[in-house]
Design an enzyme around this catalytic site. Structure first.
Site, PDB file in Angstrom:
ATOM      1  N   THR A 309      50.673  91.897  49.216  1.00 41.94           N
ATOM      2  CA  THR A 309      50.925  92.977  48.199  1.00 41.94           C
ATOM      3  C   THR A 309      52.283  93.108  47.843  1.00 41.94           C
ATOM      4  O   THR A 309      52.800  93.408  46.831  1.00 41.94           O
ATOM      5  CB  THR A 309      50.473  94.243  48.990  1.00 41.94           C
ATOM      6  OG1 THR A 309      49.079  94.112  49.159  1.00 41.94           O
ATOM      7  CG2 THR A 309      50.368  95.496  48.108  1.00 41.94           C
ATOM      8  N   GLN A 339      44.969  94.482  44.992  1.00 41.95           N
ATOM      9  CA  GLN A 339      46.106  95.155  45.074  1.00 41.95           C
ATOM     10  C   GLN A 339      47.199  94.338  44.066  1.00 41.95           C
ATOM     11  O   GLN A 339      47.046  93.210  44.196  1.00 41.95           O
ATOM     12  CB  GLN A 339      46.966  94.800  46.353  1.00 41.95           C
ATOM     13  CG  GLN A 339      46.265  95.751  47.484  1.00 41.95           C
ATOM     14  CD  GLN A 339      45.340  94.954  48.333  1.00 41.95           C
ATOM     15  OE1 GLN A 339      44.611  94.048  47.822  1.00 41.95           O
ATOM     16  NE2 GLN A 339      45.121  95.224  49.464  1.00 41.95           N
ATOM     17  N   GLN A 361      44.733  99.172  41.206  1.00 44.17           N
ATOM     18  CA  GLN A 361      44.916  99.331  42.718  1.00 44.17           C
ATOM     19  C   GLN A 361      46.245  99.217  42.973  1.00 44.17           C
ATOM     20  O   GLN A 361      46.947  98.328  42.530  1.00 44.17           O
ATOM     21  CB  GLN A 361      44.017  98.455  43.315  1.00 44.17           C
ATOM     22  CG  GLN A 361      43.987  98.473  44.638  1.00 44.17           C
ATOM     23  CD  GLN A 361      43.102  97.752  45.716  1.00 44.17           C
ATOM     24  OE1 GLN A 361      41.983  97.228  45.162  1.00 44.17           O
ATOM     25  NE2 GLN A 361      43.163  97.984  46.938  1.00 44.17           N
ATOM     26  N   ASP A 362      46.923 100.070  43.796  1.00 48.83           N
ATOM     27  CA  ASP A 362      48.221 100.055  44.412  1.00 48.83           C
ATOM     28  C   ASP A 362      49.397  99.901  43.140  1.00 48.83           C
ATOM     29  O   ASP A 362      50.092  99.248  43.250  1.00 48.83           O
ATOM     30  CB  ASP A 362      48.492  98.891  45.174  1.00 48.83           C
ATOM     31  CG  ASP A 362      47.724  99.164  46.631  1.00 48.83           C
ATOM     32  OD1 ASP A 362      46.986 100.032  46.684  1.00 48.83           O
ATOM     33  OD2 ASP A 362      47.742  98.248  47.349  1.00 48.83           O
ATOM     34  N   ASP A 383      44.182 103.891  45.558  1.00 45.91           N
ATOM     35  CA  ASP A 383      45.386 104.161  46.158  1.00 45.91           C
ATOM     36  C   ASP A 383      46.600 103.918  45.210  1.00 45.91           C
ATOM     37  O   ASP A 383      47.767 103.375  45.629  1.00 45.91           O
ATOM     38  CB  ASP A 383      45.684 103.190  47.372  1.00 45.91           C
ATOM     39  CG  ASP A 383      44.532 103.413  48.487  1.00 45.91           C
ATOM     40  OD1 ASP A 383      43.914 104.666  48.395  1.00 45.91           O
ATOM     41  OD2 ASP A 383      44.099 102.571  49.296  1.00 45.91           O
ATOM     42  N   TRP A 453      46.434 106.540  54.903  1.00 46.05           N
ATOM     43  CA  TRP A 453      46.633 105.069  55.038  1.00 46.05           C
ATOM     44  C   TRP A 453      47.118 104.958  56.304  1.00 46.05           C
ATOM     45  O   TRP A 453      46.940 103.989  57.050  1.00 46.05           O
ATOM     46  CB  TRP A 453      47.572 104.699  54.054  1.00 46.05           C
ATOM     47  CG  TRP A 453      47.942 103.308  54.161  1.00 46.05           C
ATOM     48  CD1 TRP A 453      47.281 102.302  54.796  1.00 46.05           C
ATOM     49  CD2 TRP A 453      49.104 102.615  53.823  1.00 46.05           C
ATOM     50  NE1 TRP A 453      47.928 101.048  54.649  1.00 46.05           N
ATOM     51  CE2 TRP A 453      49.287 101.244  54.112  1.00 46.05           C
ATOM     52  CE3 TRP A 453      50.315 103.093  53.339  1.00 46.05           C
ATOM     53  CZ2 TRP A 453      50.255 100.411  53.853  1.00 46.05           C
ATOM     54  CZ3 TRP A 453      51.452 102.152  52.778  1.00 46.05           C
ATOM     55  CH2 TRP A 453      51.297 100.884  53.198  1.00 46.05           C
TER      56      TRP A 453
END
Length: 545
Positions: A309, A339, A361-362, A383, A453
């Site tokens: 990530t 991610q 995502q992310d 997230d 998280w």
């Protein structure tokens, strides 16, 4: 009206701060406030009274020693024959080496500062607290990156033996006492902040184009009241000094962070398919574009491509006092690639102003340190605002997008790992509403304000508009054990999604906050904004009231 402080009063304040840092108290008052009490008792001298200055020196020296052992262990595994380690293991370990090296740098900075003449100055405790929080985040991020890879259990066992996280956690407990009892002067939270740099940010872009070609006119941008080291222009057409943003950053001077010198990079309209990484020695950089949707920095890296990530970011910044204005940052990997970070921000005292941050995502990795986002648009699914920074979002638009069939949306995933870290996400006077693709799905996908998280996850929404897309329960569970240790809160929000009647009943969730509690999460108090934001030229409200 400016507050005038007499020399006698100023000396009195310094005397109080000095006496507080040298007043004696028992170590158990520190050890009872850390999750690593046994390790704290091992590190700090017991059955004696010492000053916080003494405890700080002892704990930071121990943290440095353990962090060096941690790095040596990482290097040991990286030195193994390539036939015994997989590419994913090597990449995760290289991330660990990078993170451990930065933690050592932060801890060394702390040791120098607590033994310097400025150790009792106002604001030093806030700086040291931010450095320690980041040091702990780095080590924990290493452990997370090792999850699920070959040899992970063996490697993690060896790294855990260094006690790097435990010793830094103890240091955080020590710094709760640094300057304890002192008060900060409060500014008027609605006071207008003006800066010479605001002229540069608001001026016609044609004027910046002109100044970028004429160094002798640079002072006109800021009325000559601060030092702009240089203004350079990036243009893919070749009519600027640089064709790429990366080249302009590489040419920037090093280590300007402790000065009032700024290096300005003006990026004209265009799509820049670059992966940008601004290292910690590139400080006081200002990146100015032609506006959202005009100056676009884009990439498509994701974990589906075999990356961690950490390494998927289109734009990554570590150099402190970074400012970005009028730019779109984008990761186009899409919802099916997992991610995929658009921005990874690990820069202390950093600002993103009038920017668009787009992904799935992310999207935004608010990694560490103190960060401020003003009038930004942020798009994502799972997230999509995450990390362990102390981050304030003010007057931003937050747009959940349409996720995959089996997914639901979670706006935040804050990663606070220790109760003594001054980190979290504060969302102030923002608008939360569906992006076009989600809006057209007619509410078939669930959207939550966040999920924890890490164990001490902390997120608050204040005076923000929440559209009807927000689930009545508000928040999504991650680990049931976190329900009592997290801190989630909502305060004076509005809109159809802001009704708290059916919210989660976790012990750590607060549907009502008093003014004293909510004030902890203001720009002034949570990220110490009064000390560093005025010079940036970015408008901000220091308080909620």
């Amino acid at each position: 009206m400016a507050m005038k402080v007499s020399a006698h009063c100023f000396l009195s304040i310094l005397t109080i701060l000095f006496s507080q840092s040298h007043a004696s108290f028992p170590s158990h008052s520190i050890c009872k406030n850390t999750p690593n009490a046994d390790h704290c008792k091992y590190i700090l001298p017991s059955n004696k009274f010492h000053s916080v200055f003494h405890y700080a020196n002892v704990s930071i020296h121990q943290s440095l020693l353990n962090s060096r052992t941690f790095l040596a262990s990482v290097n040991h595994f990286l030195a193994l024959p390539s036939t015994t380690t997989s590419p994913s293991t090597i990449q995760a370990l290289e991330d660990c080496r990078f993170l451990a090296d930065h933690s050592l740098h932060f801890l060394s900075q702390i040791l120098v500062r607590i033994n310097s003449k400025d150790s009792i100055k106002s604001g030093v405790g806030d700086d040291l607290h931010a450095l320690l929080s980041a040091a702990l985040t780095n080590v924990e991020t290493c452990f997370e990156g090792l999850e699920g890879i070959p040899l992970a259990s063996t490697i993690k066992h060896r790294l855990f033996q260094s006690n790097a996280t435990k010793s830094v956690s103890v240091s955080l407990a020590v710094f709760r006492h640094w300057g304890h009892g002192s008060t900060k002067p409060r500014r008027n939270p609605k006071m207008k902040r003006k800066s010479p740099l605001s002229l540069l940010m608001s001026t016609n872009k044609k004027a910046i184009h002109k100044f970028a070609r004429a160094k002798n006119h640079i002072k006109m941008l800021t009325d000559g009241r601060i030092s702009v080291k240089q203004v350079v222009m990036v243009s893919p057409k070749g009519d600027g000094k640089f064709r790429t943003i990366g080249a302009a950053i590489a040419a920037a001077p090093n280590n300007l962070g402790d000065s009032d010198h700024y290096y300005v990079i003006y990026v004209v309209t265009g799509v820049y398919q670059e992966y940008i990484s601004i290292p910690k020695n590139k400080q006081n950089l200002i990146l100015i574009g032609d506006g959202i949707g005009r100056t676009i920095i884009t990439g498509s890296r994701s974990v589906a491509g075999g990356l961690t990530t950490l390494n998927t970011a289109t734009f990554a910044v570590l150099g402190k006092k970074f400012i970005a204005v009028d730019i779109t940052f984008r990761n186009t990997a899409g919802p099916s690639k997992g991610q995929a970070v658009a921005i990874r921000n690990g820069a202390d005292m950093s600002v993103f102003y009038r920017c668009s941050i787009e992904g799935y995502q992310d999207t935004l990795y608010a990694e560490s340190f103190r960060q401020f986002y003003k009038e930004c648009d942020i798009y994502g699914t799972v997230d999509f605002i995450f990390g362990d920074a102390a981050a304030v979002f003010q007057n931003c638009n937050i747009y959940p997008r349409l996720p995959l069939r089996q997914q639901y949306n979670t706006i935040t995933a804050q990663g606070r790992r220790d109760p003594n870290q001054k980190t979290g996400i504060s969302i102030d006077n923002c608008v939360v509403t569906a992006a076009k693709d989600l809006a057209s799905s007619k509410g078939k996908k669930k959207t939550y304000l966040g999920r924890p998280w890490q164990q001490y996850s902390r997120t608050i929404y204040v005076k923000s508009f929440m559209d009807s897309l927000i689930e009545p329960s508000g928040w999504r569970e991650w680990n049931p054990d976190f329900d009592t240790t997290l801190y989630y809160a909502e305060h004076e929000n509005n809109g159809p999604g802001s009704n708290t009647d059916y919210r989660v009943n976790w012990p750590g969730y607060h549907k009502h906050m008093n003014n004293i509690e909510v004030d902890k999460f203001t720009v002034s108090n949570f990220i110490d904004g009064d000390t560093w934001l005025p010079v940036t030229g970015v408008p901000f409200n220091g308080g909620f009231h």
